[in-house]
Design a protein around this motif. Sequence first.
Motif, PDB file in Angstrom:
ATOM      1  N   VAL A  40       0.799  -1.231   0.000  1.00  0.00           N
ATOM      2  CA  VAL A  40       0.000   0.000   0.000  1.00  0.00           C
ATOM      3  C   VAL A  40       0.828   1.275   0.000  1.00  0.00           C
ATOM      4  O   VAL A  40       0.276   2.362  -0.157  1.00  0.00           O
ATOM      5  N   ALA A  41       2.145   1.138   0.206  1.00  0.00           N
ATOM      6  CA  ALA A  41       2.979   2.337   0.323  1.00  0.00           C
ATOM      7  C   ALA A  41       4.324   2.112  -0.354  1.00  0.00           C
ATOM      8  O   ALA A  41       4.739   0.975  -0.550  1.00  0.00           O
ATOM      9  N   GLU A  42       4.982   3.217  -0.695  1.00  0.00           N
ATOM     10  CA  GLU A  42       6.359   3.096  -1.180  1.00  0.00           C
ATOM     11  C   GLU A  42       7.279   3.151   0.039  1.00  0.00           C
ATOM     12  O   GLU A  42       7.260   4.130   0.794  1.00  0.00           O
ATOM     13  N   CYS A  43       8.041   2.085   0.250  1.00  0.00           N
ATOM     14  CA  CYS A  43       8.912   2.050   1.429  1.00  0.00           C
ATOM     15  C   CYS A  43      10.252   2.695   1.111  1.00  0.00           C
ATOM     16  O   CYS A  43      10.817   2.462   0.042  1.00  0.00           O
ATOM     17  N   VAL A  44      10.735   3.523   2.045  1.00  0.00           N
ATOM     18  CA  VAL A  44      12.007   4.200   1.837  1.00  0.00           C
ATOM     19  C   VAL A  44      12.969   3.796   2.948  1.00  0.00           C
ATOM     20  O   VAL A  44      12.573   3.740   4.113  1.00  0.00           O
ATOM     21  N   PRO A  45      14.231   3.503   2.594  1.00  0.00           N
ATOM     22  CA  PRO A  45      15.163   2.978   3.598  1.00  0.00           C
ATOM     23  C   PRO A  45      15.753   4.044   4.508  1.00  0.00           C
ATOM     24  O   PRO A  45      16.941   4.303   4.500  1.00  0.00           O
ATOM     25  N   ILE A  46      14.882   4.678   5.297  1.00  0.00           N
ATOM     26  CA  ILE A  46      15.354   5.639   6.294  1.00  0.00           C
ATOM     27  C   ILE A  46      14.858   5.119   7.641  1.00  0.00           C
ATOM     28  O   ILE A  46      13.677   4.773   7.783  1.00  0.00           O
ATOM     29  N   GLY A  47      15.753   5.056   8.621  1.00  0.00           N
ATOM     30  CA  GLY A  47      15.382   4.546   9.941  1.00  0.00           C
ATOM     31  C   GLY A  47      14.513   5.538  10.691  1.00  0.00           C
ATOM     32  O   GLY A  47      14.589   6.748  10.464  1.00  0.00           O
ATOM     33  N   ALA A  48      13.709   5.017  11.609  1.00  0.00           N
ATOM     34  CA  ALA A  48      12.765   5.863  12.352  1.00  0.00           C
ATOM     35  C   ALA A  48      13.456   6.873  13.261  1.00  0.00           C
ATOM     36  O   ALA A  48      12.854   7.858  13.675  1.00  0.00           O
ATOM     37  N   MET A  49      14.743   6.639  13.587  1.00  0.00           N
ATOM     38  CA  MET A  49      15.455   7.578  14.456  1.00  0.00           C
ATOM     39  C   MET A  49      16.312   8.567  13.658  1.00  0.00           C
ATOM     40  O   MET A  49      16.992   9.414  14.236  1.00  0.00           O
ATOM     41  N   GLU A  50      16.280   8.459  12.341  1.00  0.00           N
ATOM     42  CA  GLU A  50      17.075   9.375  11.503  1.00  0.00           C
ATOM     43  C   GLU A  50      16.255  10.628  11.193  1.00  0.00           C
ATOM     44  O   GLU A  50      15.782  10.830  10.065  1.00  0.00           O
ATOM     45  N   PHE A  51      16.075  11.449  12.223  1.00  0.00           N
ATOM     46  CA  PHE A  51      15.157  12.592  12.133  1.00  0.00           C
ATOM     47  C   PHE A  51      15.500  13.557  10.999  1.00  0.00           C
ATOM     48  O   PHE A  51      14.616  13.997  10.263  1.00  0.00           O
ATOM     49  N   ASP A  52      16.783  13.899  10.871  1.00  0.00           N
ATOM     50  CA  ASP A  52      17.153  14.890   9.850  1.00  0.00           C
ATOM     51  C   ASP A  52      16.864  14.368   8.443  1.00  0.00           C
ATOM     52  O   ASP A  52      16.336  15.084   7.597  1.00  0.00           O
ATOM     53  N   ASP A  64       2.354  16.037   2.969  1.00  0.00           N
ATOM     54  CA  ASP A  64       1.343  16.877   3.623  1.00  0.00           C
ATOM     55  C   ASP A  64       1.109  16.483   5.073  1.00  0.00           C
ATOM     56  O   ASP A  64       0.690  17.303   5.891  1.00  0.00           O
ATOM     57  N   LEU A  65       1.330  15.196   5.367  1.00  0.00           N
ATOM     58  CA  LEU A  65       1.066  14.730   6.734  1.00  0.00           C
ATOM     59  C   LEU A  65       1.995  13.563   7.055  1.00  0.00           C
ATOM     60  O   LEU A  65       2.072  12.601   6.285  1.00  0.00           O
ATOM     61  N   THR A  66       2.677  13.649   8.191  1.00  0.00           N
ATOM     62  CA  THR A  66       3.514  12.538   8.660  1.00  0.00           C
ATOM     63  C   THR A  66       2.868  11.950   9.906  1.00  0.00           C
ATOM     64  O   THR A  66       2.435  12.687  10.802  1.00  0.00           O
ATOM     65  N   VAL A  67       2.777  10.625   9.940  1.00  0.00           N
ATOM     66  CA  VAL A  67       2.182   9.928  11.086  1.00  0.00           C
ATOM     67  C   VAL A  67       3.272   9.052  11.697  1.00  0.00           C
ATOM     68  O   VAL A  67       3.850   8.211  11.011  1.00  0.00           O
ATOM     69  N   VAL A  68       3.551   9.269  12.980  1.00  0.00           N
ATOM     70  CA  VAL A  68       4.613   8.503  13.639  1.00  0.00           C
ATOM     71  C   VAL A  68       3.981   7.375  14.459  1.00  0.00           C
ATOM     72  O   VAL A  68       3.191   7.630  15.369  1.00  0.00           O
ATOM     73  N   GLY A  69       4.344   6.130  14.106  1.00  0.00           N
ATOM     74  CA  GLY A  69       3.742   4.990  14.787  1.00  0.00           C
ATOM     75  C   GLY A  69       4.477   4.562  16.036  1.00  0.00           C
ATOM     76  O   GLY A  69       3.880   4.113  17.010  1.00  0.00           O
ATOM     77  N   MET A  70       5.804   4.714  16.022  1.00  0.00           N
ATOM     78  CA  MET A  70       6.635   4.096  17.075  1.00  0.00           C
ATOM     79  C   MET A  70       6.907   5.000  18.268  1.00  0.00           C
ATOM     80  O   MET A  70       6.953   6.215  18.127  1.00  0.00           O
ATOM     81  N   ASP A  71       7.173   4.368  19.407  1.00  0.00           N
ATOM     82  CA  ASP A  71       7.451   5.133  20.630  1.00  0.00           C
ATOM     83  C   ASP A  71       8.816   5.820  20.644  1.00  0.00           C
ATOM     84  O   ASP A  71       8.917   6.991  21.018  1.00  0.00           O
ATOM     85  N   ASP A  72       9.872   5.116  20.235  1.00  0.00           N
ATOM     86  CA  ASP A  72      11.221   5.690  20.383  1.00  0.00           C
ATOM     87  C   ASP A  72      11.377   7.053  19.691  1.00  0.00           C
ATOM     88  O   ASP A  72      11.869   7.998  20.311  1.00  0.00           O
ATOM     89  N   PRO A  73      10.975   7.185  18.428  1.00  0.00           N
ATOM     90  CA  PRO A  73      11.116   8.511  17.815  1.00  0.00           C
ATOM     91  C   PRO A  73      10.246   9.570  18.495  1.00  0.00           C
ATOM     92  O   PRO A  73      10.675  10.732  18.616  1.00  0.00           O
TER      93      PRO A  73
END
Length: 423
Positions: A40-52, A64-73
């Motif tokens: 359902v989505a295009e996956c991109v190889p960026i880790g969830a903690m790689e904020f920049d 337009d909208l980012t949804v964060v699923g995980m707790d650590d980030p």
Amino acid sequence: MKVLIVGGGGREHAIAWKVAQSPLVDKIYCAPGNAGIEEVAECVPIGAMEFDKLVDFAREKEIDLTVVGMDDPLIGGIVDKFKAAGLRVFGPDKAAARIEGSKAFSKDLMKKYGIPTANYLNVTSAEEAYAFLETAKMPIVLKASGPALGKGVLICNTLEEAKAGVKEIMEDKKFGDSGNTMVIEEFMTGREVSALCFCDGKTIKPMTSAQDHKRAKDGDQGLNTGGMGTFSPSPFYTKEVDAYCMEHIYKPTVAAMQSEGCPFVGVLFVGLMLTQDGPKVLEYNCRFGDPETQVVLPRMKNDIVEVFEACIDGTLDQVDLQFADNAAVCVVLASDGYPVKYEKGFVIDGLDRFKGNDQYFCFHAGTKKTPEGIVTNGGRVLGVTALGSNLVEARSNAYKATDWIQFKNKYMRHDIGKAIDEA
Ligand code: AMP
Ligand code: GLY
């Protein structure tokens, strides 16, 4: 619109699947995603903690909208980074995510605002802990205050066990700095319920209820895991319980966070224990639950993107949150040996059977695409979810569907939802 989802487990697959149904959405990206999310989505190889890198990606693709699923980030402040870059993001900022990131913070918050929870003491040294335990009633619960991958909670039946627990958490630093502060908590008994609630900072709306099965083996035996299966709704979470929680837990929590200057926007996951003295808070999490999300979202009638937008815009009071009058059960298919030691890389057969089905879903947790096909790539591999007109039917459907999937070392619990027979 273009949506970016941050994470790559079963929870993010369920969120991506639900977002994909929104007529508002043209394109979904997921970082890093997994083999199922790719449907359902295009996956991109960026880790969830790689904020920049995530911020750069969102800017470049005009997300337009980012949804964060995980707790650590979330605990690490990803939302603050996105907001500072002028990007729209769904989730609590760093200050609000402390409600999960620091158990000492959340316990003090509940005490200050009279929210029902177990009696407790926060300690910052092992000596303090040992001294308190000498006269404490057993069993007792020890919790590393900081994040510990869901493993920082020890239930101790004797003083010896408790002392060994203090050593593990505070002296041996099994959970690193997360154990610098420890919560010592009264042991409670009762049914557990997960209440996932949308919040816009001032309004809170619970989704339908769910229950997780955290132990690895049948009969709630074995080690704690990330969750071996869920069902929704919980028959123990009655209208009366919901009304009580709204009055004494949900509304006061949101008001408390507002008063503390850190309004909570996102999904507040309230882990409840239904004790003889009424519902009490076991813990708060600052995000959707996994695998609770895999049974809650298939029952949700609303366009989830509209709900995310309302939370960000502070207009949740205008949303009529609706869930189907049915039930769902999710059985996690894991790699044998999880959560300790397990092998990966086995080809998974039978996934096609779920494609296009609107009663049976197979959410990917730990999978990877290879030239040989989709292979196992984690302890929890898949979440097989089925709907039914009631819990008994949903459970029977879910277990039937677990037979459609084959991979080497497939392991699952056989009693997910068994508690519903006692309801
Ligand atoms: P937590 O990470 O705080 O959710 O704790 C993990 C699990 O430990 C919970 O789901 C409960 O089953 C159990 N637990 C946590 N706190 C208590 C408590 N005060 N009394 C009894 N069980 C608890
Ligand atoms: N299922 C429990 C959690 O997501 O923390």
